[in-house]
Structures are given as C-alpha cells and as structure tokens.
Write an enzyme that holds these catalytic residues in place. Structure first.
Site, PDB file in Angstrom:
ATOM      1  N   SER A 126       0.837  -1.199   0.000  1.00  0.00           N
ATOM      2  CA  SER A 126       0.000   0.000   0.000  1.00  0.00           C
ATOM      3  C   SER A 126       0.869   1.245   0.000  1.00  0.00           C
ATOM      4  O   SER A 126       1.994   1.230   0.504  1.00  0.00           O
ATOM      5  CB  SER A 126      -0.862  -0.030   1.259  1.00  0.00           C
ATOM      6  N   TYR A 150      -0.881  -0.013  10.144  1.00  0.00           N
ATOM      7  CA  TYR A 150      -1.131  -0.717   8.878  1.00  0.00           C
ATOM      8  C   TYR A 150       0.039  -0.529   7.910  1.00  0.00           C
ATOM      9  O   TYR A 150       0.564  -1.487   7.345  1.00  0.00           O
ATOM     10  CB  TYR A 150      -2.422  -0.178   8.259  1.00  0.00           C
ATOM     11  N   LYS A 154       2.601  -3.395   6.455  1.00  0.00           N
ATOM     12  CA  LYS A 154       2.807  -3.614   5.016  1.00  0.00           C
ATOM     13  C   LYS A 154       4.291  -3.455   4.653  1.00  0.00           C
ATOM     14  O   LYS A 154       4.826  -4.221   3.851  1.00  0.00           O
ATOM     15  CB  LYS A 154       1.953  -2.642   4.198  1.00  0.00           C
TER      16      LYS A 154
END
Lengths: 328, 328
Positions: A126, A150, A154
């Site tokens: 991402s 997050y 990632k």
C-alpha cells in the site's frame, strides 16, 4: 497450474478470482485448479476447472502450513485487515497483517525444505508505507516511513518478501496499490471512503457527502486497474526486478475537483449536484497527509498500466458495476 | 535513574557500560542503577551505584517480560547476532534479531498497560538496511532495501521502533552505525574484519592482510564515536525527531588507501609495511556493494559527531586500547 488467492472474499479478491476463472489461464498456462481462501468461506466464481473455497486464518497455528501443503504454483496474498482497524486494534493488526504474512512465507519455506518448491507470490502492499514529510512526487527510492500501524505492517511484509525471495524460498513480487476508486458497495467508515462515494452514489442517483476541499489531490486507480496490476505481476519475469521486489504502481494524480468535473461530463449536472459539501476537519486532516503523486517509473517500464483520467475511472465503474447504465 | 543495557557483553556494550559507570549520570540525571544484560552474564564495570548483570535471551518465552518488570527509565537495545551468522543461520537470525526485538517492545507495551510507563529506548541499527543500487551519497530519505537477512531484521526493528513510539508505548530512537573501526580484539570471519585488522595489527607490531584494493571507499566511525552516539541519543529530546525515529549516524567516508596513509603518518613505514596485499575476490565482491558515503544531515543537525579523519580514528584507538603507546 494451481492458483491460490488468499483474501478472496475482499473486493479486489473477488474481482481477481472472477478474472482468473474467466480467462482460464495465466502467463500462457492453463489454470487447472483455483483455490479461494479468506477468513470466511469466499464465494467461488463459475470455473470449468477445479475450484475450492477455504475458510482459514493465516495467523492461526498450522493454518498456513495446511494451505501450502497443496503446493500452489502461484499465490496471491491479498489478505489484510484495513488501515482503520489496524489502528484501532493494535494487536489484531500485527497478528493478521504481520504475523499472518510471515506465517505464510514461513510455511512456504518449510514446505520447500521437504521437496524443492518455489512458488510465485504476489503480495499487495500500500502507499501507506510512505508518510510525511513527502516530496511533491514520490519516486522509487523514497524511504519507507509509515505513519500508521497498517503501513508499518505492510512495509514489514515488503521487507520479508524481498528477503525470502533473495534466499530463494519464494519468488515474490509486491505491488503498492493507489487508493482504489470507485469502490462498489456502500460508504464505510474509512477516511478514504468519500473518494468513492462522491462518484458511486451520484452515478446511482443518490446523494453523497464531500468532507474535504475540492483542491485536495490524491493518487487513484480503478478496481479494474488493480486486477490488471495483479495479473501483470503474476505474469512478470521477476528476474528483471533485482532485489527490490515491491513496486509503487502507476496511478492517476488528480484533485477531488477533477473527479467531480469528470462526473459532470459523464453523468450531467444532476449527478454532480447530488454532492453536498460538508467540511469535516478530522477527515481533512487525515487525508491531507496522504501521498499526492508518484513517479512510478519502475512499474511503468515493466508494463503496469493505470487510468490516465477520471473519465476512464468512471467509465470503468459504469461498465463493470452498472452494466453500462447511467441513472435515468 | 535506572539504565539497562541489553547486549552488554558485546564490544560496544562493554564500552557503553564503562562510560555510564564512569560518568555516573546521563542527561543531568544520576544513574542509581545499572543493569547489564546479554546472552551470557556480562562483566560489570566498577560502579558506585547498584549494578546487576543478567544472562537472558530476549527471544525466550517470558524473558523480555522479566527484564522490563524492573521498569528501567532508559534501555539501550544493542543485542543482535551479526550479519554473517544471520546469513548462515536464517532461523536464528530472525529469532534473535527480529523476534527478540519485537519481544522487548511488546514486553514494554504490556508493562506500560499495567501502570503508565514509557521508557526511552535507544536501538542500534546498521547501514546494512541499505542495498544496491546505491547513490554516491545516501541521504536521510533513501529507501530501506537491505541485501542481507541481518539488514532486513534491522530495518524491521526500525519500523517497529517508529510505530511503538508513535503509539506512545515507548520513546524510541534508532541509530544506524557506520562500520566501527578500529575494533579491538582479534581478526574474525566477518567480511569487514580487515578494515580494523589492517590498522589494529600493525599498531601492535603484527602483520595484517589486505584483501581488497586500496581504492575501496567505505563509511567509518571509531568505537569511541559509537559510544558517543549512544549517549547523545539517550540524552536527545525525541520531540525534535518527528515520526522518523532512526537516523543514519555521521561518519568518515574514506578509502582503504587513506586509512593506510594515516597509519603511516602516525606509526611510520615499519607499521604500514606490515600490511600484506592478498587480493580476495570473494571479500572484494561483498564489500564493493556496501555504502560508501552518507549525507547524514539530520543526525549532524541534532548534534551527533564522528571523526573527520583516519588520523583521529587511529589516535582514538591508541588512546583507548593501547594506553597511548605505539609499538617500539
């Protein structure tokens, strides 16, 4: 060949499964077996070959081992809990997004120790791996400095993918997706939700709320482009990648105002006028810190393609989600 | 205050412990308790306050929890297995360098959940987080793209440090050390060993082997500078760091030839002529891919200081390891 999609019940996962079932082959090889995996049993598309739907939590003891025991040739790893949930539930975010990913890679390594096996693994990362301060345009050598758990998870997935690939345990390629717009379905609580809803809702004759200024610039690609990235990644010869296995995908850098103008061109004033301005400081503050543009040279040179206008993105939505129909 | 050094038996750890015991205070606060931790019980320096030596493996069940139960105010986390071993023993590298670091951070988070506590944590990272292709000079926004498992594990440690700091679980600062030269002790099997031995051995009247060309450029700092970085990091107000908690340390960019010329200036031809050229293609290939120079602007602005010539590095070694004496 045997293709496994982990995260098959998600929006992109479902579209990817459908595309694979429809084309019946990838990289010139017929797909003999298609396995969909998610935390809930995913729906399977019509598929002439063998299809199997499995409910599994990668982070549960032994789950990854059981999954890879069938030694798929190609594994798409899309499974993750989203940014908002990874932020609100610290432990769950690390368990699913970091431990789950590592458990998958470890299971592949151990399965390969039994008998030679090095599957292709396509991992979705991402643009959340990047954080402020950001340059106007983020190039392929910019530091990974996420500002969310997050994004951290990632980025760690990217690092593990590269090291496991370098070691020859798997043949990995990671793709950093732009913000996917227009997402089908309903508005949700994600801060990014309005990017889709200001187009999707008016295209169905419904009102939508715009919480930010029209001058806000961001980085977009359609769900159709995202599926295209995944298929292209699966077919790509990773020998050309070198050690840096994850690529920022191409996309469209555009303002919210440009998105609305495209909506007006395609669906008329009546659609565009369904957007109500309701400035929300909290949302505006969050999205202001997001990447606005990438110089995705590596991915572009390797043949990845995204939309180049919001008109294209909206047309893709009308064709793929609305059977080509605009509201009366 | 209570200071804990994890990795206290290593070369830098021992010097750091000695410096802390000697100065008896840090950041204007008296050190009331000094705890040294390593996989083997570390030697403790003479220290007027309370000192304790503990043998513990961070990656063992419950070990990190037991360590942090004493709630140190300042924790130096230097413990790691080195690059070569992390490469030859994949599982051990991840267990010690990644799981051990995460276990420490997790134990701190959980201890803080019981009762508010947010210790300062100084983490040693490495320039091994960077990998080819590299620019002439690596700046503070260059991508983390390691080419070893060790570098991968350190990069993951950096990411976790930043996220745990952002969340307020700990107050972290990471420092990426240059290649530390002149290391005291004996030559070892590390590919980088010759950087120290070509200076250390002749300074003690012993021969040394140079396996690479004199034109090879690399990035250096002395053990004394490394201890200075750690102490400065411990004293620094992390409020100035923003979200990017790990800094490339300043250092000296110099060629092997420049190191030898400095040796010749300081210890004479007799010392410099003790270096025997024995080109080793394998070593040359490994070190050719290592960083040659950093633009360590952030760290320099924050007051971190390294040597600016090999003369300084050699003088530091003579003072700190040879009681100021050159070979007769």
């Amino acid at each position: 060949m045997h293709v496994m999609i982990i995260g098959a019940a998600g929006m992109i996962g479902r579209k990817l499964m459908a595309a694979l079932a429809r084309q019946g082959a990838i990289g010139g090889q017929a797909i003999g077996r298609l396995t969909g995996v998610d935390i809930v049993t995913p729906d399977m598309p019509d598929f002439s070959g063998g299809g199997e739907a499995i409910a599994a939590d990668l982070s549960a003891d032994g789950a990854a081992e059981r999954l890879v025991a069938s030694r798929p040739d190609l594994i798409f790893h899309l499974a993750a809990i989203v940014s908002g949930e990874a932020e609100s539930d610290f432990e769950k975010g690390y368990r699913i997004n970091m431990d789950g990913t590592r458990a998958l890679f470890e299971a592949i390594r151990r399965e390969g120790e039994k008998r030679a096996w090095c599957p292709k693994v396509v991992f979705t990362s991402s643009i959340a791996v990047f954080g402020e301060p950001l340059p106007e345009e983020i190039d392929d050598t910019f530091v990974l400095a996420p500002l969310t758990s997050y994004g951290t998870q990632k980025a760690i997935g990217e690092l593990l993918l590269a090291d496991y690939s370098r070691r020859g345990f798997l043949d990995g390629i990671g793709i950093r997706l732009p913000t996917i717009t227009v997402r089908p379905g309903k508005p949700n609580l994600a801060a990014s939700s309005f990017f889709s809803s200001i187009l999707r809702e008016p295209l169905s004759g419904k009102p939508a709320i715009l919480p930010v200024d029209e001058s806000l610039r961001h980085w977009f690609a359609s769900p159709r482009a995202a599926v295209g990235f995944l298929l292209h990644a699966a077919e790509l010869d990773t020998g050309t990648l070198g050690a840096r296995r994850t690529l920022s995908m191409p996309g469209l850098s555009a303002t919210v105002g440009e998105a609305i103008e495209a909506l007006r061109r395609i669906a008329g004033d009546r659609a565009a006028d369904l957007i109500r301005r309701e400035p929300d400081e909290a949302v505006a503050r969050i999205v202001a810190s997001w990447p606005k543009k990438f110089a995705a040279h590596r991915a572009t040179e390797l043949g990845f393609r995204a939309e180049t206008s919001f008109d294209e993105i909206i047309h893709a939505h009308i064709e793929d989600e609305l059977d080509g129909n605009l509201p009366a």
